[in-house]
Design a protein around this motif. Structure first.
Motif, PDB file in Angstrom:
ATOM      1  N   ASN A  62      30.756  40.204 -13.860  1.00  0.00           N
ATOM      2  CA  ASN A  62      31.390  39.742 -14.873  1.00  0.00           C
ATOM      3  C   ASN A  62      31.260  38.571 -15.782  1.00  0.00           C
ATOM      4  O   ASN A  62      31.825  38.056 -16.690  1.00  0.00           O
ATOM      5  CB  ASN A  62      32.869  39.902 -14.599  1.00  0.00           C
ATOM      6  N   ASN A  63      30.094  37.730 -15.146  1.00  0.00           N
ATOM      7  CA  ASN A  63      29.551  36.631 -15.776  1.00  0.00           C
ATOM      8  C   ASN A  63      30.762  35.603 -15.807  1.00  0.00           C
ATOM      9  O   ASN A  63      31.013  35.090 -17.184  1.00  0.00           O
ATOM     10  CB  ASN A  63      29.035  36.932 -17.164  1.00  0.00           C
ATOM     11  N   ILE A  64      31.394  35.349 -14.914  1.00  0.00           N
ATOM     12  CA  ILE A  64      32.341  34.214 -14.755  1.00  0.00           C
ATOM     13  C   ILE A  64      31.935  33.128 -13.920  1.00  0.00           C
ATOM     14  O   ILE A  64      31.170  33.518 -12.802  1.00  0.00           O
ATOM     15  CB  ILE A  64      33.894  34.583 -14.486  1.00  0.00           C
ATOM     16  N   LEU A 198      33.173  49.750  -6.675  1.00  0.00           N
ATOM     17  CA  LEU A 198      33.666  50.701  -7.554  1.00  0.00           C
ATOM     18  C   LEU A 198      34.743  50.012  -8.652  1.00  0.00           C
ATOM     19  O   LEU A 198      34.626  50.082  -9.701  1.00  0.00           O
ATOM     20  CB  LEU A 198      34.268  51.941  -6.943  1.00  0.00           C
ATOM     21  N   CYS A 199      35.428  49.275  -7.680  1.00  0.00           N
ATOM     22  CA  CYS A 199      36.757  48.363  -8.624  1.00  0.00           C
ATOM     23  C   CYS A 199      36.011  47.464  -9.402  1.00  0.00           C
ATOM     24  O   CYS A 199      36.358  47.094 -10.576  1.00  0.00           O
ATOM     25  CB  CYS A 199      37.602  47.865  -7.693  1.00  0.00           C
ATOM     26  N   ILE A 200      34.794  46.679  -8.984  1.00  0.00           N
ATOM     27  CA  ILE A 200      34.261  45.647  -9.582  1.00  0.00           C
ATOM     28  C   ILE A 200      33.410  46.332 -10.779  1.00  0.00           C
ATOM     29  O   ILE A 200      33.704  45.887 -11.938  1.00  0.00           O
ATOM     30  CB  ILE A 200      33.258  44.980  -8.752  1.00  0.00           C
ATOM     31  N   ALA A 201      32.738  47.553 -10.643  1.00  0.00           N
ATOM     32  CA  ALA A 201      32.099  48.184 -11.672  1.00  0.00           C
ATOM     33  C   ALA A 201      33.056  48.646 -12.793  1.00  0.00           C
ATOM     34  O   ALA A 201      32.935  48.481 -14.081  1.00  0.00           O
ATOM     35  CB  ALA A 201      31.376  49.072 -11.030  1.00  0.00           C
ATOM     36  N   ALA A 202      34.220  49.115 -12.374  1.00  0.00           N
ATOM     37  CA  ALA A 202      35.227  49.789 -13.309  1.00  0.00           C
ATOM     38  C   ALA A 202      35.812  48.564 -14.116  1.00  0.00           C
ATOM     39  O   ALA A 202      36.066  49.014 -15.378  1.00  0.00           O
ATOM     40  CB  ALA A 202      36.341  50.557 -12.456  1.00  0.00           C
ATOM     41  N   VAL A 203      35.970  47.445 -13.616  1.00  0.00           N
ATOM     42  CA  VAL A 203      36.565  46.261 -14.359  1.00  0.00           C
ATOM     43  C   VAL A 203      35.365  45.976 -15.247  1.00  0.00           C
ATOM     44  O   VAL A 203      35.777  45.789 -16.515  1.00  0.00           O
ATOM     45  CB  VAL A 203      36.821  45.252 -13.530  1.00  0.00           C
ATOM     46  N   GLY A 232      42.237  38.001 -14.179  1.00  0.00           N
ATOM     47  CA  GLY A 232      42.060  38.655 -15.654  1.00  0.00           C
ATOM     48  C   GLY A 232      41.885  40.104 -15.705  1.00  0.00           C
ATOM     49  O   GLY A 232      41.710  40.726 -16.938  1.00  0.00           O
ATOM     50  N   ALA A 233      41.375  40.743 -14.650  1.00  0.00           N
ATOM     51  CA  ALA A 233      41.329  42.104 -14.715  1.00  0.00           C
ATOM     52  C   ALA A 233      42.841  43.075 -14.838  1.00  0.00           C
ATOM     53  O   ALA A 233      43.796  42.690 -14.406  1.00  0.00           O
ATOM     54  CB  ALA A 233      40.836  42.641 -13.274  1.00  0.00           C
ATOM     55  N   LYS A 234      42.671  44.032 -15.736  1.00  0.00           N
ATOM     56  CA  LYS A 234      43.702  44.917 -15.815  1.00  0.00           C
ATOM     57  C   LYS A 234      43.717  46.074 -14.871  1.00  0.00           C
ATOM     58  O   LYS A 234      43.001  47.032 -15.242  1.00  0.00           O
ATOM     59  CB  LYS A 234      43.570  45.389 -17.484  1.00  0.00           C
ATOM     60  N   LEU A 235      44.502  45.983 -13.812  1.00  0.00           N
ATOM     61  CA  LEU A 235      44.471  47.063 -12.873  1.00  0.00           C
ATOM     62  C   LEU A 235      45.916  47.424 -12.512  1.00  0.00           C
ATOM     63  O   LEU A 235      46.974  46.554 -12.644  1.00  0.00           O
ATOM     64  CB  LEU A 235      44.014  46.432 -11.645  1.00  0.00           C
ATOM     65  N   THR A 236      46.147  48.604 -12.301  1.00  0.00           N
ATOM     66  CA  THR A 236      47.435  49.024 -11.588  1.00  0.00           C
ATOM     67  C   THR A 236      47.178  49.963 -10.414  1.00  0.00           C
ATOM     68  O   THR A 236      45.961  50.519 -10.230  1.00  0.00           O
ATOM     69  CB  THR A 236      48.333  49.768 -12.574  1.00  0.00           C
ATOM     70  N   LYS A 237      48.026  50.057  -9.349  1.00  0.00           N
ATOM     71  CA  LYS A 237      47.785  50.628  -8.290  1.00  0.00           C
ATOM     72  C   LYS A 237      49.129  51.590  -7.822  1.00  0.00           C
ATOM     73  O   LYS A 237      50.278  51.200  -8.332  1.00  0.00           O
ATOM     74  CB  LYS A 237      47.501  49.798  -6.993  1.00  0.00           C
TER      75      LYS A 237
END
Length: 237
Positions: A62-64, A198-203, A232-237
């Motif tokens: 994510n280049n941070i 997969l979570c990282i790639a999805a973000v 800063g990721a937009k996630l819900t679970k």
């Protein structure tokens, strides 16, 4: 033998329980005599190398710029020596010191060929390396000799526009094309590290993505989703 951080944790805990363990270069001898184990013990685990690899990958993809605080950097560097060498080889420039790992914003990564063995990069960390190599400037090959089922994440990443081909116990990774994805992509996580990448790639994708079997994250991480949201990721679970 397999003397990684988790094994050292177990051995140290056993010694605290007064279990007699003798260690040589290639074997452990454990006494089966009964010992008086305390009813209440407090024990601090050493740093989880897989969690460190996860967040290094998260930052690079994510280049941070990210600073990771650890308890014992010397131990961690020793355990992750093969991974750190590969990261350096592909162009990841980490700053290590004072029990901190600083992940600066990275320049272009370089493709490479890797073979996963019992004495090199941990098979658990192979998916993270594969995800990083998908953003390299050339084709890469990863050969897996430890756990051949580790590549179950490959078709799921390809649903997100990655270009990874599997042949028996190896994969060929072609640098990812940044195509716009349709929303409502559904992915299936087969294990803890697959769920993490997969979570990282999805973000990174910016699309609406659903990851099934994400309970693997709860099993393998403490507050992984919450930490991503803090970043800063937009996630819900």
């Amino acid at each position: 033998y397999y003397f990684r951080t988790d094994v050292y944790d177990l051995l140290n805990f056993a010694k605290l329980c007064e279990i007699d363990i003798k260690q040589t270069n290639n074997k452990l001898v454990v006494s089966t005599k009964n010992k008086n184990i305390p009813d209440n013990m407090v024990y601090t685990l050493s740093d989880c190398q897989s969690e460190v690899m996860t967040f290094i990958t998260l930052a690079i993809v994510n280049n941070i710029k990210l600073t990771i605080l650890v308890k014992n950097l010397d131990v961690l560097q020793n355990i992750l020596y093969p991974e750190l060498k590969i990261l350096q080889k592909i162009g990841v420039n980490l700053i290590l010191g004072n029990n901190k790992i600083i992940v600066p914003k990275q320049r272009q990564l370089s493709g490479t060929n890797i073979t996963i063995t019992h004495k090199g990069i941990q098979s658990d960390h192979q998916p993270f390396i594969a995800l990083l190599l998908s953003f390299a400037n050339g084709e890469s090959v990863i050969k897996e000799t430890v756990w051949r089922s580790r590549f179950a994440y490959v078709p799921e990443l390809n649903k997100l526009g990655y270009s990874i081909k599997k042949y028996s116990n190896k994969i060929i990774i072609t640098p990812r094309k940044h195509n716009r994805l349709q929303n409502n992509v559904i992915l299936n996580a087969t294990d803890t590290r697959a769920a993490a990448i997969l979570c990282i790639a999805a973000v990174k994708s910016g699309a609406s993505v659903t990851i099934k079997n994400a309970e693997h994250l709860t099993r393998g991480y403490d507050g992984f989703i919450e930490n991503l949201i803090k970043l800063g990721a937009k996630l819900t679970k």
